[in-house]
Design an enzyme around this catalytic site. Structure first.
Site, PDB file in Angstrom:
ATOM      1  CG  HIS A  14     -19.823 -14.508  19.430  1.00 44.70           C
ATOM      2  ND1 HIS A  14     -18.664 -14.665  20.153  1.00 44.70           N
ATOM      3  CD2 HIS A  14     -20.755 -15.257  20.062  1.00 44.70           C
ATOM      4  CE1 HIS A  14     -18.884 -15.480  21.167  1.00 44.70           C
ATOM      5  NE2 HIS A  14     -20.154 -15.863  21.125  1.00 44.70           N
ATOM      6  CG  ASP A  72     -15.428 -14.072  18.989  1.00 46.32           C
ATOM      7  OD1 ASP A  72     -15.139 -14.445  20.145  1.00 46.32           O
ATOM      8  OD2 ASP A  72     -16.579 -13.824  18.617  1.00 46.32           O
TER       9      ASP A  72
END
Ligand code: UDP
Length: 468
Positions: A17, A105
């Site tokens: 990520h 995210d």
């Protein structure tokens, strides 16, 4: 004169990520925006240790302490319990005008969207995965309603029919790994249901994919998200747009890369090497490790394998590799702790990738035109491997098995028997990926639109946190 836009970027604190979100941060800075990248203390330390690349002057780091946990399950619990109040405190403590927007995210959406709504800051969610898996996660509740999950382990090949647009693609075993949890009240399962649902409250969605790869599913996602920016492959956009970048391939790495394997690759025949990596999180039992090693050795192909120090489960780490395997590995293998993966995949000696089907690895392999053997373990990897093998036809899927004869057969299929057929689609999709990042290409244009949209947002707060 108005202050330049200031974006807060908030990744889930794991390698897969942090890397694409940091790449996006660099691209936004390159376009004149100011970015504060929010790391955990732990990842910030590792980033500094692993990459010496100078950062853009418009990029600042801020960190949220106390969220890091060494094990991924505990990390999910820590994000659930600790993140939102700490993120709110951070935003408040920054002072000055509010940031222009938050790019959060997709699996940090609960805290980010709530803090954004409280403080009137627009939130864009970045789901760092494919459109197909994002669409699948959005159907978790429907899968329950339609009785498709939960299921028992003996019926893994039954087809899944209730995800529109993907009706003929998935079997039970191809759903995200959380669907294998029998108890739907399990907190990790619920974590994904809640984060995915919160994500739909964001004002737009960024995906790490490109239009031509997943046009039909991106169109379907358009019914939920009014604006979608498919901006992958991000590492290719970075290289195309910042041609003098000092070190594009390690700039988002949390682990130091061992470049010696590039010299080893230089000594191998063209397209002969199988590159093996299971990413930053996957774990193998000692038995699985040995089956993979036997399969690779028995295939007769040279191989480069990333064996992280924590790849084999701790309780299984006994050094009893049979002598015959050690000899064969010394002859035609190269093992490293962590590789410069983008450069490895782009190397002319690499002919195939035995991968865990993490989405970054998949996108990197697509761009490099390297076909894959997929052995998924967790999260969206089951979905990615199915798409790679059955939808895009750029690999073979060996999920849920890893005995030595299957490994050997898969390597032979990929490198010899099925190579011609697989390489046709691999080369075609790789070309589409490369085109998408060129000026006028879909990902290039989507990034331009994202930048323009941020610039036209109401607030124009300038960065005010200290440079770490
Ligand atoms: N990676 C790397 N060196 C390695 C193995 C992986 O730099 O030896 C990078 C890889 O390029 C990718 C990331 O680590 O960008 C892994 O992300 P992915 O989504 O594939 O898997 P995860 O680690 O999240 O399971």
């Amino acid at each position: 004169m108005d202050a330049p836009p200031h974006v807060l970027i908030l990744p889930f604190p794991a390698q897969g990520h942090v890397k694409p979100m940091l790449t996006l941060a660099e691209l936004l800075c390159h376009a004149g925006l100011h970015v504060t990248f929010i790391n955990t203390d732990h990842n910030h330390h590792n980033l500094r240790r692993s990459s010496s690349a100078p950062r853009p002057h418009r990029l600042r780091f801020a960190s949220i302490p106390g969220v890091h946990r060494p094990n991924i399950t505990d990390l999910f619990f820590s994000v659930m319990d600790n993140f939102k109040p700490k993120f709110r405190d951070l935003v408040v403590s920054m002072g000055g005008p509010p940031p222009t927007c938050i790019i959060a995210d997709g699996i940090m959406a609960v805290g980010a969207v709530e803090v954004g709504e409280e403080r009137g800051i627009p939130v864009i969610c970045f789901r760092t995965q494919s459109a197909c898996s994002t669409w699948t996660y959005l159907h978790l509740t429907k899968l329950i309603e339609d009785g498709e999950i939960p299921f028992s382990g003996e019926t893994m090949d039954l087809p899944i029919t209730s995800i529109p647009g993907l009706e003929n693609l998935f079997r039970r075993r191809d759903l995200p790994s959380i669907c294998r949890i029998g108890d739907l009240q399990n907190p990790i399962f619920q974590f994904f249901v809640t984060q995915t649902s919160a994500m739909t409250r964001a004002s737009a969605l960024i995906l790490h994919t490109f239009q031509n790869l997943e046009a039909a599913i991106i169109a379907k996602l358009g019914a939920i998200f009014p604006t979608i920016y498919p901006i992958g492959p991000l590492h290719a956009l970075l290289k195309a747009q910042i041609t003098d970048h000092p070190s594009p391939s390690d700039s988002g790495s949390l682990i130091p890369q061992d470049r010696s394997c590039l010299t080893w690759l230089d000594s191998q025949p063209s397209r002969s090497v199988v590159y093996v990596s299971f990413g930053s999180l996957a774990k193998l039992t000692r038995g699985q490790f040995l089956e993979f090693l036997y399969g690779l050795v028995n295939s007769g192909k040279p191989f480069l394998w990333v064996v992280r120090s924590d790849l084999v489960l701790e309780e299984d780490r006994v050094d009893e590799t049979p002598e015959e395997l050690m000899v064969a590995t010394r002859e035609r293998g190269c093992l490293v702790d962590w590789a410069p993966q983008e450069e490895v995949l782009a190397h002319w000696a690499v002919g195939g990738f035995l991968t865990h089907s993490g989405w970054n690895s998949t996108v990197e392999s697509i761009l490099a035109g390297v076909p894959m053997i997929c052995w998924p373990q967790i999260a969206d990897q089951q979905v990615n491997s199915r798409c790679a093998s059955e939808l895009w036809r750029i690999g073979v899927d060996m999920k849920d098995t890893c005995d030595r004869s299957t490994v050997e057969k898969m390597v032979r299929d990929l490198m010899e028997d099925k190579r011609e057929e697989i390489m046709k689609s691999t080369a075609e999709i790789s070309r589409m990926a490369r085109d998408s990042v060129e000026k006028g290409g879909s990902s290039h244009s989507a990034l331009e639109k994202l930048i323009e949209d941020i610039k036209s947002m109401k607030f124009g707060g300038h960065v005010s946190v200290s440079d770490k």
